[in-house]
Every structure is written in C-alpha cells, then in structure tokens.
Design an enzyme around this catalytic site. Structure first.
Site, PDB file in Angstrom:
ATOM      1  N   CYS A  60     -80.115  -9.455 -14.758  1.00  0.00           N
ATOM      2  CA  CYS A  60     -79.182  -8.344 -14.562  1.00  0.00           C
ATOM      3  C   CYS A  60     -79.500  -7.153 -15.459  1.00  0.00           C
ATOM      4  O   CYS A  60     -79.369  -5.997 -15.039  1.00  0.00           O
ATOM      5  CB  CYS A  60     -77.743  -8.817 -14.764  1.00  0.00           C
ATOM      6  SG  CYS A  60     -77.414  -9.558 -16.376  1.00  0.00           S
TER       7      CYS A  60
ATOM      8  N   HIS B 192     -73.402  -9.755 -18.522  1.00  0.00           N
ATOM      9  CA  HIS B 192     -73.848  -9.044 -17.322  1.00  0.00           C
ATOM     10  C   HIS B 192     -74.047  -7.565 -17.643  1.00  0.00           C
ATOM     11  O   HIS B 192     -73.613  -7.078 -18.707  1.00  0.00           O
ATOM     12  CB  HIS B 192     -72.803  -9.219 -16.205  1.00  0.00           C
ATOM     13  CG  HIS B 192     -73.289  -8.826 -14.849  1.00  0.00           C
ATOM     14  ND1 HIS B 192     -74.536  -9.163 -14.370  1.00  0.00           N
ATOM     15  CD2 HIS B 192     -72.700  -8.107 -13.850  1.00  0.00           C
ATOM     16  CE1 HIS B 192     -74.686  -8.687 -13.148  1.00  0.00           C
ATOM     17  NE2 HIS B 192     -73.589  -8.030 -12.813  1.00  0.00           N
TER      18      HIS B 192
ATOM     19  N   ASP C 192     -73.695  -2.295  -8.623  1.00  0.00           N
ATOM     20  CA  ASP C 192     -74.278  -3.508  -9.217  1.00  0.00           C
ATOM     21  C   ASP C 192     -75.404  -3.975  -8.299  1.00  0.00           C
ATOM     22  O   ASP C 192     -75.171  -4.679  -7.316  1.00  0.00           O
ATOM     23  CB  ASP C 192     -73.222  -4.601  -9.373  1.00  0.00           C
ATOM     24  CG  ASP C 192     -73.756  -5.811 -10.140  1.00  0.00           C
ATOM     25  OD1 ASP C 192     -74.985  -5.962 -10.233  1.00  0.00           O
ATOM     26  OD2 ASP C 192     -72.947  -6.610 -10.641  1.00  0.00           O
TER      27      ASP C 192
END
Length: 640
Positions: free
Chosen positions: A204, A246, A261
């Site tokens: 991520c 994250h 995202d």
C-alpha cells in the site's frame, strides 16, 4: 500602447514574460522553474504562481536583459495564459514565503457533511461514461522506459486534471499487483517507483507513493495519507493502536481535496490462500469522504475531509459496510454496530437498497437458522442462533451482476438460545412472496407474509399465475413421515381460472417448508425455485394423511372436492365428486368398476366400495370414439 477590449470579456489582463536570448539567463530561468520531484505539487493559482517567477526575473542585471524579447499576451480574466501553460510543474506549484513549494492543507472548503447524505458515492459529480475511452486507453499503456515517459504516454488522451488523475488511477489499478511478501517483510526497496515499474508489484505504501509521484509529474497536487484501515484480516469490533497499517492518497481537483485508494481499487487478497487477484473496484476513486471513513482513518483528522470529523473510537465502533455494499446499491443497514446481542434468542437485520435486490445470508458458514424476506427496496432477516456463544453472520447481495458478493458482516453475541425456534433444514431463502416471485410470474398471493400459522394442520394458499407458467410445490420437514417420495403428496394443486390453489395437509405438528417452483411451459429445463413459506402448527393431535397421487393427465383446470384423503378406509362406500374438463366419460376402478355421472353443475359424481382392493383409481375417457381410459388419480386403501 492602446489595447482593444474584447466585447465578450469581462476584463483584460496583461502578462509580460521575459525570454532571454542570452545563454546564462536562460539557464538561470530553467533552474528557477524546475520543480523538486520530491516536493508535493501545488494547484494552479492563476497569475499568482507566475508572480514569483516574474519577480525573480526582475533580479537580473539590466545588462543581462540586453537583446531580450518581450512577449505580451492579452487574455480574458481568469483564463489560463497560453505561455504559462508551456511552463513545467511550476504552473501547479504555490510558493511559501521562503520560496518552498507545498500543498495546501485541507480546510473547511474541503469538508463534506457527516453522515452520508445519500446523494452520491463520489465526492464530486461524475459521469463514468465519459471515461470509457480514456479507461480503455490507459489500461493498455505499457512501460517503455521510465516513469516520466509512462506518465507522458498516459496523458496523451487526458485533457484536464480530472482526466490526468483518472488515467494514472486506471493504469495503476490494472498493472500493479499487491506484493504480500514485501508487505510482510516491510521491504522498503519494493516501495520505490523504479522498483515498482520493474516488478509491477508493491504494497500500500508503494501504491500511494507511486500514485503521488505520477500525479506530480502530471502537474496535479497529490498527498500520501497514512492511517488505519479495515482491510485484509479485519475483525468486526477490533481496536486500532500502534503503527499505521495502510496508506492512500488525497488529490486536489477543481478547488477541493478528494480521496483515492489505488491499492484497494486494484484487487483483493483471498483470505484462504493469501493470494492477490486483480479485480478493479471503482468505489475507491474519488470516494465520498463520509463513506471513505468507514474503512480509512487518517493520521490527521483534517484528511477525513468531514464536518464533523470522527474520533478513533467512533471509527472502531461504527458499522463497516464493505465497498460492495454501496457498489450493489445498498443505502443503509440496521443495526449500525458490528457487534449485536440477541434479544430473546433473536436478532433482526434490515437493509435498505435503492432498487430491488436479491440477498442471501450465512450463519457460521451455513444458510441455516434464519428467515430472509425480500422487500421492494431491501430485505429483512430474522436470525435465531442455535446455541449460546459468538456467531458470525454474513450477508450477501446480488445487485445487477450474476454473482452474490459479501456486503455486511456482523458478530452475534447470543446469551439465550430459543430451542423452540428450530427451522426446517430445507427452508431456503427467500421466505415469503416478494417482487422477485412477481417477476417470476406469481402474483397477488393470498398470504403476503412469509409465515403461515395453522391450528388444525391444514391451509390453503393461492396466487395468480401468468400465462404460460407452470407451478410445482413440495412440502419439507425434518421429521418423518415426509420423505422425498411423499413431499408432494401432502399438497393438492388446483387451478381455477388464472389462479393456482395449493391445499396443504400437515402429517403432524411442527414447522415445515412449503417450497414453490416455476417453469415456462414452452422452454426446456427444470423447475426453478422461487420462494417458500414457513408453515407452523403446534396442535399435537394433527395427523393428516397424504392427498391422492395425481398423474400427468390430471388437467390443471380440474378440481377435486372429495375424497381429498389419499388413503381410503377398507370395506366402505366412498363418495366421489370432481370437476373434469374435456372428458367424455369418467369412472372409479377398484375391485369392480363404478361409473361417474355428470350433474347439472358440471361435476362428475358417484361412489365406489373399497372391499377387496388395495388401490383405487379414477380414470377418464377423453374421446368418445376411443376405448382407451387414462389414469388421473390413485388412492391407497387401508389394510383391514
């Protein structure tokens, strides 16, 4: 110098940009305009960003300007000067008092109201159809050399900041795979854009860093936002502390910050195999902040882009609606907490959707111990956990696709299990008629509710049936004597004009599933399950026999008045009364043969004696010119 004003322009601005023909002045200009690739870019600010450049040019020695060329550009107020567009990233950067470039921090202008107002899944008005051509192009772009060349290729079909961001988003979501090993080992090398382009894998942090870097190259303000997430491995009700797990991005478009995202937009990790699968998810592109906060909690509350912002405790306790919840058209669910307690051994969950949707559920991995009924815009589910303790409830929705997707997950805390509420194992979902049964050709049911209570063990259910539709019904219980052979014998089906009637007799007290199937007569294939009723009887004296067995020649418009019991007493005269359509003669055959006569009301009547026989048949002659009789009903005779 006199300038002529355009009649269509509100005002005229003049921009003077100095182009030096001297080599050292050009070099100085280039170094002044070059954007720091590691610094967050700024938005375009009209002439504001150019002012610093002009002032810097003014610092040159007067002699250095000898032989220079002055270009005067006249343009409408608030329009982007053409010469300014030729500058590099500086056109999107805004300098502070020290000359450093920095992104504007989010403020009240960026905040959206919480909770969600149901207006849109996106934080800005979007028509996704406008991206169809761009999405196709961007998804097919390949890496030829470095990151700059890749961005340059992607932007060939992008003509606005929104389209530039979209092209970058689509490329990353379709080409970069989530690297589970690198994420577990926290391999920092795997986060570098050059490494990501080579391996086309990252975690991520790498996704967010690559997205930010590509946006910078494209001249769009972008920030990486670290925080907590309800992602892979999340358990309802868990708390968050320690290191952030994250990272995602905020991108500046049309005067406001928006959230994306790309990690979650690219695919998912299988919980059983821990393998990544590309599965594009539109939900995480410019997601409405009031929805984004359900599974993303940033380190800085300002990046929630919410008014009011949510606390970490609220984030932990709030219900987590998966992205598919909204992708499938869901609007809300109740209860709004992920951990719920039973009340008198029962939990009720309701979902509201923007359109009719099919649902299913699983309790501890099985479709048992619940009653799910469909509503026009949503569903209602009553769950009865079979034991005391903690249970996992999953709810799935179909939406417009052919696949059911998990949309909600609850943890049930059961302190009391009602053992009297034991539902039949064959009770499938949905229970009760609905928009779906109407869509399948069953209309105007006599019993609109999913549960039917009967005190004497008998009931009659009727509904309209569209032309060309055949109906089949079967009765299912957990205890005998209902077997696969007799599950249709406790139901007698009658057709009256355009309505079908199902006469049901229960063999004993208890709970039963009355399952309804349909099939188009002119089409091949099997009957399709549509819905079922839950039949409940507490009368322990109930002991109804099966109905007579019917054969293929029993017409749908026929009607049986007596005898309804499929088991006849021995050595008795038994009266018969039926309405039969399109027959020339009718008779009852046992040890002997007894003809039936047609009365004025259109019923065939007569009687037979059951002495000396084990079975009795009703037979008809359809054509008076023929001598061949067909069997239509069969009765058993009790042993003496």
């Amino acid at each position: 110098m006199e300038l002529k004003k355009d009649s269509n322009a509100v005002s005229i601005d003049m921009l003077l940009i100095v182009h030096s023909e001297k080599r050292h002045a050009a070099q100085g200009a280039h170094s002044d305009r070059q954007a720091d690739p590691g610094a967050p870019p700024q938005r375009r600010g009209g002439l504001q960003g150019v002012g610093n450049g002009i002032r810097r040019w003014q610092k040159l020695e007067r002699n250095d300007l000898h032989g220079t060329q002055l270009t005067v550009e006249v343009h409408p107020q608030d329009a982007m000067p053409q010469l300014l567009k030729k500058f590099s990233l500086a056109k999107r950067l805004q300098g502070d008092k020290n000359g450093n470039t920095r992104a504007r921090q989010p403020g009240g202008k960026d905040a959206h109201a919480y909770p969600w107002d149901r207006s849109s899944l996106k934080s800005m008005p979007l028509d996704l159809r406008q991206f169809e051509k761009l999405d196709t192009y961007a998804s097919q772009v390949t890496v030829k050399s470095g990151l700059d060349a890749l961005v340059s290729d992607l932007l060939q079909e992008a003509h606005s900041d929104l389209e530039r961001v979209r092209a970058i988003w689509i490329w990353i979501c379709h080409h970069i795979e989530y690297d589970i090993e690198a994420a577990q080992e926290k391999d920092r090398q795997a986060f570098k854009p050059t490494t990501i382009l080579q391996t086309q894998k990252t975690n991520c942090d790498g996704y967010a860093g690559l997205f930010e870097r590509m946006c910078r190259i494209a001249g769009v303000q972008c920030m990486t936002v670290p925080g907590y997430s309800k992602g892979f491995g999340y358990q309802p009700g868990q708390s968050f502390s320690g290191e952030f797990d994250h990272a995602w991005n905020a991108v500046f478009l049309e005067g406001r910050w928006h959230l994306v995202d790309s990690t979650w937009g690219s695919g998912l990790v299988d919980s059983t195999t821990s393998k990544f699968t590309f599965l594009y998810n539109e939900f995480y592109f410019l997601t409405h902040p009031a929805l984004f906060i359900e599974d993303h909690f940033p380190d800085n509350k300002n990046w929630q882009l919410l008014k009011p912002p949510q606390s970490l405790r609220q984030f932990e306790n709030n219900m987590y609606h998966k992205s598919e919840f909204y992708n499938k058209g869901m609007l809300s669910a109740h209860p709004q907490t992920s951990i719920i307690k039973t009340v008198n051994g029962k939990v009720t969950v309701t979902i509201e959707s923007c359109a009719p949707t099919l649902f299913m559920f699983m309790l501890n991995g099985k479709q048992e111990h619940g009653l799910l009924s469909l509503r026009k815009n949503g569903m209602k589910l009553d769950v009865y956990p079979p034991t005391v303790g903690t249970h996992k409830l999953q709810i799935f929705a179909k939406g417009n696709s052919e696949i059911y997707s998990s949309v909600l997950e609850y943890t049930l805390k059961c302190h009391y299990a009602d053992i009297d509420v034991r539902l039949p194992a064959e009770l499938h979902q949905p229970v009760g008629p609905s928009w779906f049964s109407e869509q399948m050709g069953i209309t105007k049911p006599s019993h609109p509710e999913p549960v039917i209570y009967t005190s004497d063990g008998r009931c009659s259910v009727s509904f309209g049936v569209e032309e060309g539709i055949s109906v089949l019904a079967s009765l299912h219980g957990d205890d005998g004597p209902v077997t696969e052979e007799t599950q249709r014998r406790y139901i007698f089906q009658l057709q009256r004009e355009k309505r079908t009637e199902l006469k049901v007799q229960l063999p004993h007290a208890g709970k039963f599933a009355l399952k309804i199937f349909v099939k188009k007569r002119q089409e091949p294939g099997n009957y399709v399950f549509v819905f079922n009723y839950l039949l409940c009887c507490t009368n322990s004296k109930v002991n109804w026999p099966v109905f007579p067995e019917s054969f293929g020649n029993w017409g749908q418009d026929n009607e049986l008045l007596e005898p309804l019991s499929g088991v006849l007493p021995a050595n008795h005269n038994v009266p018969f009364k039926l309405k039969l359509h399109g027959v020339a003669k009718a008779l009852v055959k046992g040890q002997d043969t007894w003809p039936l006569t047609l009365n004025r009301e259109g019923y065939w009547e007569g009687s037979c004696n059951t002495a000396g026989c084990q079975e009795v048949y009703v037979m008809v002659l359809e054509n008076a010119n023929h001598n061949f009789y067909s069997y239509i009903l069969k009765y058993k005779v009790n042993a003496q």
